[in-house]
Enzyme design. Structure first.
Site, PDB file in Angstrom:
ATOM      1  CD  GLU A 186      -0.072  -1.296   3.144  1.00 35.14           C
ATOM      2  OE1 GLU A 186      -0.172  -1.460   4.353  1.00 35.14           O
ATOM      3  OE2 GLU A 186       0.200  -2.224   2.374  1.00 35.14           O
TER       4      GLU A 186
ATOM      5  CG  ASN B 123       7.413 -12.831   6.521  1.00 32.06           C
ATOM      6  OD1 ASN B 123       8.049 -13.881   6.688  1.00 32.06           O
ATOM      7  ND2 ASN B 123       7.960 -11.647   6.679  1.00 32.06           N
TER       8      ASN B 123
ATOM      9  CG  ASP C  15      16.570  18.323 -36.845  1.00 35.18           C
ATOM     10  OD1 ASP C  15      17.588  17.890 -37.420  1.00 35.18           O
ATOM     11  OD2 ASP C  15      15.853  19.209 -37.307  1.00 35.18           O
TER      12      ASP C  15
ATOM     13  CG  ASN D  62       1.216  -4.302   5.821  1.00 35.86           C
ATOM     14  OD1 ASN D  62       2.038  -4.837   5.093  1.00 35.86           O
ATOM     15  ND2 ASN D  62       0.365  -3.382   5.399  1.00 35.86           N
TER      16      ASN D  62
ATOM     17  CG  ASP E 238       3.853  -0.706   4.570  1.00 36.71           C
ATOM     18  OD1 ASP E 238       4.590  -1.407   3.851  1.00 36.71           O
ATOM     19  OD2 ASP E 238       2.620  -0.819   4.586  1.00 36.71           O
TER      20      ASP E 238
ATOM     21  CG  ASP F 191       9.131  18.346 -34.145  1.00 40.00           C
ATOM     22  OD1 ASP F 191       9.239  17.575 -35.113  1.00 40.00           O
ATOM     23  OD2 ASP F 191       9.923  19.275 -33.911  1.00 40.00           O
TER      24      ASP F 191
ATOM     25  CG  ASP G 195      12.342  22.876 -31.889  1.00 42.32           C
ATOM     26  OD1 ASP G 195      11.871  22.395 -32.944  1.00 42.32           O
ATOM     27  OD2 ASP G 195      13.484  23.370 -31.831  1.00 42.32           O
TER      28      ASP G 195
END
Length: 865
Positions: free
Chosen positions: A307, A679, A349, A704, A708, A615, A611
């Site tokens: 998460e 685990n 280019d 958990n 984390d 393009d 540019d």
């Protein structure tokens, strides 16, 4: 003004429908000039300021459609579509349903904070890009209240009388009322490299594309030379430029990184769903409490779900964006940083990237190749005195050397056109008139009957013509752009001269030009090669010039393909062609896009540096669209990243930053799919033979959460130099392999802990749960020091101080928890002292085994992530 008194429209479509003059916008441009002025309710004297304000209210500002923006709340809510987020939200809702409000609050808080950070960073980057766009402020000269005034381009309205001269940006689609020697660069709109001649005379046919009408000017193009007075007809989205911008306003396609993240999310979804379903039915089958079994399954789902990945991503990307901004780069889309790391092909280019984009005169020679001051003088006279189209080559001649030409008086000129491909000026000096022509060598030679060699004028024989042509080819083969110079002494004095006078001329010699390679380009190319990125040159320029530039920079040419050849290649063969060649010369914008698409089909992660408005499609097609600060607005809008300087070195640094970011992200993924997965698998397996739950749901959630917290510092971690040497990308088969090989190691030590607690310590339910909580948390937290590097032994790679501190602090907190009041809340008990000795041994052996497997694993499957 009756036709303009209408309610203000809110969209381009409503605007088109509500305005009689624009129901068929192109038809308006077809009207004869007097009728067009009546239709627009204007005159050559222009509008009043009051009338201009009225029209601004009706037509809106002269601005292009930007990417369709959703409302802030919708943009925020759409971040919840990620599969990982959906899993967490489902787990949180189920927790609320069963009264586990604390667990639900933890889950929802983490999700909300992660998405808020992501949303904030993307908004901040978008605003930075807006600031950059606003820095490029343009104005236009219009006639208001019978007086010339400078007004913002965005405030131009239909009916405005606009004055244009060399260097001006055309502020609207307009009809020319009058003009002199007017040439316009339409390359930003059509991709055509040569300037186009414009005049007030109507074209022979209106059947050609509107951009080819010689009496019309178009928004976004620029005046190269000459002057004009025009009436603005269409503004904003109604312009030809605006039509392209509207097509580009769609959302960009999913990038390589986003595709990988989605695949990873679905992989976790599949594993979680199957394992949770299995555990729930097994526990229900053993006639355990259904509610407790369901809550246990939900807790297991949370344990399996990484998460914090959204938050890890955001922090990683934010740090990357901050580092990039210090190097002069604005990141518009955060995901583009990681796409940089995956990029293995960069298309660009050569102009301004490999070269300085500054054309320089390097040679002025006679037909035999000897330096000639007369060639320089005559080319200087021609470039200085002609008033028509002034090309960059003319500028290069005038900058090469300042020559005193005060004794020469201009009599007349024959302007350049793209049929003759030359320009002539007639000058007088000492009572003698001379016509001097400069242009394309083949066209100059065509009108020459004589040639000057060593101050002697001789006839142009077939042999001499062959030598002149060979000299021209030799210069071209060396990468020079070449013009020829000729002259003719005029016997007849007359007030005006024409093309008819350009005959029987004396061929004088050549002027050769070169766009020098950037001083930093060689080093930049070396760095890109070192990073495993193949550079492909996509240019509209001559292939000989391009090859010469590449040779000077040590750029190895694999193959050269011309645009004319691309059109003849079948679709089934184009994929092989784009792989084998790395120079594509004289290509059109559409061909650039085709090359990009084929490279992606071949499995490459492609970056594109562009540019111009032409393009923009390729910028959106690429996985990483890169533009520069002086690019057209539509190109910057299409890009993911905007460079403040067009340097390959900046791109290299961006690639390295992307790979470091990707590396730290993958550390979390590897942790979540190896030790953490192992685990949780152990929990599921133990529930099959234990008469009680191996860990309570609330203990799983605490496990958990602490795990984390230890991983929050991963974005600050150091990345090994060898990791960033090659392109990195998502590889689900590699992630699955790591899950299969590292996960069972963790499970094996979990089961070893189970048997030790049951057979040696004869553990009760609370002691068993406490012992396994400590063992699982310590192993899955400390294994980060092994997993984070490919180096063996792992201590040869130093982690960041913050990561080391957070991991050790979490382990210490876990070991102390059973001895605190908090431990009682989670139903922990104090383990016997002997257990901690065994725990230390288990952790040491576990890390050693993972180290050995890691060495074997990477030696077999490489360093794919």
């Amino acid at each position: 003004m009756g036709s303009l008194r209408i309610a203000r429209a809110h969209t381009t479509e409503e605007l088109l429908d509500s305005m009689p003059p624009f129901r068929d916008a192109e038809k308006v441009l077809e009207l004869p000039t007097p009728e067009l002025l009546r239709h627009l309710d204007t005159s050559p004297m222009g509008l009043s300021s009051k009338e201009a304000r009225k029209r601004l209210e009706i037509y809106g500002y002269n601005e292009l459609t930007k990417r369709k923006k959703r409302t802030t709340i919708v943009e925020f809510l759409l971040h919840f579509r990620c599969p990982l987020v959906i899993i967490l939200l489902m787990a949180g809702l189920i927790s609320i349903f069963f009264g586990e409000t604390v667990n639900a609050a933890i889950i929802f808080s983490i999700v909300f904070i992660s998405i808020m950070l992501l949303f904030f960073q993307e908004s901040k980057a978008e605003k930075a890009a807006e600031v950059l766009r606003e820095k490029v402020s343009t104005t236009s000269t219009v006639l208001r209240d019978s007086t010339k005034k400078e007004v913002k381009l965005s405030e131009i309205v239909p009916g405005d009388i606009v004055y244009l001269s060399a260097g001006d940006l055309v502020p609207a689609d307009a009809r020319i009322l009058s003009g002199k020697d007017l040439f316009v660069n339409q390359s930003a709109l059509t991709g055509e490299s040569f300037p186009v001649e414009k005049a007030a005379t109507q074209p022979v046919s209106r059947l050609n594309p509107v951009t080819e009408w010689n009496d019309c000017l178009f928004f976004g193009t620029s005046v190269v030379s000459g002057t004009a007075i025009a009436v603005a007809v269409k503004t904003g989205d109604l312009t030809e430029y605006g039509k392209i911008a509207r097509k580009l306003a769609a959302r960009p396609p999913e990038t390589e990184f986003e595709r990988g993240l989605t695949r990873f999310g679905f992989l976790i979804m599949e594993v979680t769903f199957l394992l949770v379903l299995f555990v729930f039915f097994i526990n229900a089958l053993y006639k355990r409490d259904v509610l407790e079994s369901l809550l246990f399954s939900v807790a297991l789902a949370v344990g399996l779900t990484p998460e914090l990945l959204p938050m890890i991503l955001v922090v990683n990307l934010s740090r990357g964006a901050l580092n990039m901004s210090k190097r002069g780069v604005i990141v518009k889309r955060l995901a583009a940083i990681q796409n940089f790391g995956s990029m293995d092909v960069l298309c660009t280019d050569k102009t301004g990237t490999l070269t300085e984009n500054v054309i320089t005169l390097v040679l002025h020679v006679d037909p035999e190749g000897n330096d000639s001051e007369k060639v320089l003088l005559y080319s200087f006279l021609n470039s200085s005195l002609q008033t028509g189209l002034r090309s960059p080559l003319d500028d290069a001649i005038l900058k090469h050397e300042v020559i005193d030409i005060s004794r020469y008086r201009k009599i007349d000129e024959v302007p350049f056109d793209f049929t003759r491909k030359r320009v002539s000026v007639i000058v007088e000096c000492g009572g003698e008139r001379v016509l001097i022509a400069k242009g394309a060598p083949e066209e100059i030679l065509r009108v020459c009957s004589y040639c000057e060699l060593q101050d002697q004028v001789v006839d142009v024989t077939s042999e001499l013509q062959g030598k002149i042509e060979n000299r021209y080819r030799d210069l071209s083969a060396n990468g020079f752009r070449v013009l020829s110079v000729s002259y003719k002494k005029m016997r007849e004095e007359k007030p005006a001269y024409t093309v008819v006078d350009e005959v029987d001329m004396v061929f004088l010699g050549f002027v050769a030009f070169f766009d020098p390679p950037k001083a930093t380009a060689r080093e930049s190319l070396r760095l890109l090669r070192k990073a495993g990125i193949e550079l492909k040159i996509l240019t509209g320029d001559n292939e000989l010039v391009t090859k010469k530039t590449c040779e000077q920079l040590g750029f190895k040419i694999k193959g050269v393909v011309l645009g004319s050849e691309l059109t003849e290649i079948q679709d089934e063969a184009i994929g092989r062609v784009v792989e084998e060649a790395n120079i594509f010369a004289r290509v059109t914008p559409a061909q650039k896009d085709r090359i990009m698409i084929e490279l992606k089909k071949n499995g490459h992660v492609v970056g594109f540096l562009g540019d111009g408005i032409n393009d923009s499609p390729s910028l959106k097609t690429a996985d990483v669209g890169i533009s520069v600060d002086n690019a057209v607005d539509v190109a910057k809008e299409s890009a993911d990243i905007i460079l403040l300087s067009k340097r390959l070195r900046v791109l290299y640094e961006g690639v390295m930053e992307g790979r470091r970011t990707f590396g730290n992200t993958m550390k979390y993924v590897m942790m979540g799919t190896s030790s953490n997965f192992g685990n949780m698998f152990s929990v599921a397996g133990a529930s099959l033979f234990l008469p009680f739950l191996p860990m309570l749901p609330v203990q799983i959630l605490l496990n958990n959460l602490l795990y984390d917290l230890s991983e929050l510092a991963i974005p600050t971690d150091n990345v090994d130099p060898e990791y960033v040497e090659k392109a990195k990308r998502w590889d689900m088969s590699f992630v699955r392999k790591s899950m299969i090989f590292f996960g069972p190691i963790s499970s094996a030590f979990d089961f070893l802990t189970f048997f030790i607690m049951l057979l040696i310590f004869r553990a009760t339910e609370p002691l068993f749960q406490t012992a396994w909580f400590l063992e699982s948390l310590c192993t899955q937290t400390l294994v980060i020091f092994v997993i984070r590097t490919r180096r063996t032994p792992f201590y040869r790679s130093s982690p960041s101080r913050l990561l080391a501190f957070s991991a050790l602090a979490v382990v210490a907190a876990a070991l102390l928890t059973p001895f605190t009041q908090l431990g009682a809340v989670f139903k922990f008990v104090q383990p016997p002292p002997a257990f901690f000795g065994i725990l230390a041994g288990l952790i040491s052996v576990y890390l050693l085994v993972v180290e050995l497997v890691k060495r074997w694993f990477f030696s077999r499957w490489g360093y794919q992530t």
